[in-house]
Write a protein that holds these residues in place. Structure first.
Motif, PDB file in Angstrom:
ATOM      1  N   UNK A 160       0.807  -1.217   0.000  1.00  0.00           N
ATOM      2  CA  UNK A 160       0.000   0.000   0.000  1.00  0.00           C
ATOM      3  C   UNK A 160       0.846   1.276   0.000  1.00  0.00           C
ATOM      4  N   UNK A 161       0.594   2.146  -0.980  1.00  0.00           N
ATOM      5  CA  UNK A 161       1.260   3.443  -1.039  1.00  0.00           C
ATOM      6  C   UNK A 161       2.673   3.414  -1.585  1.00  0.00           C
ATOM      7  N   UNK A 162       3.115   2.266  -2.069  1.00  0.00           N
ATOM      8  CA  UNK A 162       4.485   2.134  -2.583  1.00  0.00           C
ATOM      9  C   UNK A 162       4.486   2.128  -4.112  1.00  0.00           C
ATOM     10  N   UNK A 163       5.546   2.679  -4.693  1.00  0.00           N
ATOM     11  CA  UNK A 163       5.704   2.634  -6.146  1.00  0.00           C
ATOM     12  C   UNK A 163       6.375   1.316  -6.531  1.00  0.00           C
ATOM     13  N   UNK A 164       6.384   1.027  -7.822  1.00  0.00           N
ATOM     14  CA  UNK A 164       7.075  -0.171  -8.302  1.00  0.00           C
ATOM     15  C   UNK A 164       8.575  -0.069  -8.028  1.00  0.00           C
ATOM     16  N   UNK A 165       9.113   1.172  -8.034  1.00  0.00           N
ATOM     17  CA  UNK A 165      10.525   1.360  -7.677  1.00  0.00           C
ATOM     18  C   UNK A 165      10.747   0.965  -6.215  1.00  0.00           C
ATOM     19  N   UNK A 166       9.837   1.412  -5.337  1.00  0.00           N
ATOM     20  CA  UNK A 166       9.960   1.082  -3.911  1.00  0.00           C
ATOM     21  C   UNK A 166       9.946  -0.432  -3.693  1.00  0.00           C
ATOM     22  N   UNK A 167       9.037  -1.100  -4.360  1.00  0.00           N
ATOM     23  CA  UNK A 167       8.875  -2.548  -4.164  1.00  0.00           C
ATOM     24  C   UNK A 167       9.987  -3.337  -4.854  1.00  0.00           C
ATOM     25  N   UNK A 168      10.483  -2.820  -5.970  1.00  0.00           N
ATOM     26  CA  UNK A 168      11.629  -3.407  -6.686  1.00  0.00           C
ATOM     27  C   UNK A 168      11.423  -4.903  -6.949  1.00  0.00           C
ATOM     28  N   UNK A 169      10.222  -5.243  -7.417  1.00  0.00           N
ATOM     29  CA  UNK A 169       9.831  -6.645  -7.575  1.00  0.00           C
ATOM     30  C   UNK A 169      10.725  -7.386  -8.565  1.00  0.00           C
ATOM     31  N   UNK A 170      11.086  -6.728  -9.667  1.00  0.00           N
ATOM     32  CA  UNK A 170      11.909  -7.410 -10.679  1.00  0.00           C
ATOM     33  C   UNK A 170      13.291  -7.766 -10.133  1.00  0.00           C
ATOM     34  N   UNK A 171      13.934  -6.796  -9.450  1.00  0.00           N
ATOM     35  CA  UNK A 171      15.282  -7.042  -8.935  1.00  0.00           C
ATOM     36  C   UNK A 171      15.274  -8.014  -7.753  1.00  0.00           C
ATOM     37  N   UNK A 172      14.279  -7.891  -6.884  1.00  0.00           N
ATOM     38  CA  UNK A 172      14.236  -8.717  -5.663  1.00  0.00           C
ATOM     39  C   UNK A 172      13.786 -10.150  -5.926  1.00  0.00           C
ATOM     40  N   UNK A 173      12.849 -10.305  -6.862  1.00  0.00           N
ATOM     41  CA  UNK A 173      12.259 -11.630  -7.048  1.00  0.00           C
ATOM     42  C   UNK A 173      12.377 -12.184  -8.467  1.00  0.00           C
ATOM     43  N   UNK A 174      12.789 -11.349  -9.420  1.00  0.00           N
ATOM     44  CA  UNK A 174      12.908 -11.826 -10.796  1.00  0.00           C
ATOM     45  C   UNK A 174      11.575 -11.926 -11.516  1.00  0.00           C
ATOM     46  N   UNK A 175      10.522 -11.293 -10.953  1.00  0.00           N
ATOM     47  CA  UNK A 175       9.197 -11.302 -11.576  1.00  0.00           C
ATOM     48  C   UNK A 175       8.923  -9.953 -12.246  1.00  0.00           C
ATOM     49  N   UNK A 176       7.983  -9.949 -13.162  1.00  0.00           N
ATOM     50  CA  UNK A 176       7.598  -8.708 -13.842  1.00  0.00           C
ATOM     51  C   UNK A 176       6.125  -8.386 -13.592  1.00  0.00           C
ATOM     52  N   UNK A 177       5.846  -7.149 -13.181  1.00  0.00           N
ATOM     53  CA  UNK A 177       4.469  -6.678 -13.052  1.00  0.00           C
ATOM     54  C   UNK A 177       4.011  -6.232 -14.431  1.00  0.00           C
ATOM     55  N   UNK A 178       3.017  -6.933 -14.974  1.00  0.00           N
ATOM     56  CA  UNK A 178       2.587  -6.630 -16.346  1.00  0.00           C
ATOM     57  C   UNK A 178       1.335  -5.758 -16.381  1.00  0.00           C
ATOM     58  N   UNK A 179       0.609  -5.671 -15.272  1.00  0.00           N
ATOM     59  CA  UNK A 179      -0.581  -4.821 -15.254  1.00  0.00           C
ATOM     60  C   UNK A 179      -1.012  -4.546 -13.822  1.00  0.00           C
ATOM     61  N   UNK A 180      -1.669  -3.407 -13.632  1.00  0.00           N
ATOM     62  CA  UNK A 180      -2.282  -3.059 -12.353  1.00  0.00           C
ATOM     63  C   UNK A 180      -3.739  -2.700 -12.634  1.00  0.00           C
ATOM     64  N   UNK A 181      -4.672  -3.386 -11.954  1.00  0.00           N
ATOM     65  CA  UNK A 181      -6.095  -3.099 -12.119  1.00  0.00           C
ATOM     66  C   UNK A 181      -6.600  -2.361 -10.882  1.00  0.00           C
ATOM     67  N   UNK A 182      -7.297  -1.248 -11.103  1.00  0.00           N
ATOM     68  CA  UNK A 182      -7.888  -0.489 -10.002  1.00  0.00           C
ATOM     69  C   UNK A 182      -9.323  -0.165 -10.379  1.00  0.00           C
ATOM     70  N   UNK A 183     -10.264  -0.758  -9.659  1.00  0.00           N
ATOM     71  CA  UNK A 183     -11.683  -0.627  -9.995  1.00  0.00           C
ATOM     72  C   UNK A 183     -11.892  -1.103 -11.435  1.00  0.00           C
ATOM     73  N   UNK A 184     -12.382  -0.210 -12.316  1.00  0.00           N
ATOM     74  CA  UNK A 184     -12.638  -0.614 -13.702  1.00  0.00           C
ATOM     75  C   UNK A 184     -11.491  -0.258 -14.640  1.00  0.00           C
TER      76      UNK A 184
END
Length: 222
Positions: A160-184
């Motif tokens: 919550x409240x973090x950017x993709x840079x903050x979470x650093x998912x690609x570097x930390x886990x080797x995964x890629x965020x391909x989409x973010x859905x918010x409501x519609x």
């Protein structure tokens, strides 16, 4: 995070898939089947594997089934045994009972007697169901190959409240965020400075082992 205890009753193709995936996720799993050969096959996979008749209330009590948080009834073609086992588990006060249904009639009966969740293995993969069992924040799980998958998760407090840079998912886990859905709205190929809020749906692609690490770190709430 306190570790939940699971039991899988019935080690056919579907039950075996659930059992393997829960064990792979590091969960405590009690595997139960009346077939000695199947039980022996899973004694080194599950935390415990025992031969038992799940329609015998006393046998289940002796196994300490009341200490189990979530029981998955994955009995094969014996609808009578499936229904009776579910009834016994309800009477013993099991918190969460997921049951495999053979057909729509079987599903109606299971719902009537109080099964918490009814699944059709013909429509639902064992791996997908195992992940949804582990966390309500894991919404969907789709295998791309034997080693790669796409997972759809709901963001909680950890993101919550973090950017993709903050979470650093690609570097930390080797995964890629391909989409973010918010409501519609759906944001395909989000930017590094896009902010994630609790309740957003995040679609992540990667190798299974990397997705497992991502889920444990950021998705499964303590």
């Amino acid at each position: 995070m306190s570790k939940h205890l699971y039991a899988v009753i019935g080690l056919g193709r579907f039950g075996a898939s659930i059992c393997k995936e829960l064990a792979r996720e590091g969960m405590e799993v009690l595997a139960i089947d009346s077939d000695e050969e199947k039980v022996n096959e899973y004694k080194d996979i599950a935390s415990h594997a025992v031969i038992a008749d799940s329609t015998d209330e006393f046998a289940l009590k002796d196994l300490g089934i009341r200490n189990i948080d979530h029981v998955i009834v994955a009995i094969g073609d014996n609808i009578h045994a499936s229904i009776l086992t579910t009834l016994i588990l309800k009477e013993l006060g099991i918190d969460m009972i997921t049951v495999k249904a053979q057909n729509d009639y079987h599903e109606k009966v299971l719902n009537k007697i109080g099964a918490d969740e009814v699944v059709h293995p013909e429509r639902d993969m064992g791996k997908r169901i195992a992940h949804s069992i582990i966390s309500s924040n894991i919404l969907d799980y789709l295998e791309l190959s034997d080693e790669h998958s796409v997972v759809e998760v709901k963001a909680g407090e950890k993101m919550d409240g973090k950017t993709l840079i903050d979470l650093d998912i690609r570097a930390r886990f080797g995964c890629n965020v391909v989409a973010i859905k918010r409501d519609d709205d759906i944001n395909v190929s989000p930017m590094a400075d896009d902010v994630i809020y609790a309740g957003d749906v995040i679609i992540v692609i990667g190798a299974d082992q990397d997705i497992h690490r991502f889920e444990k770190s950021l998705v499964i709430e303590d």
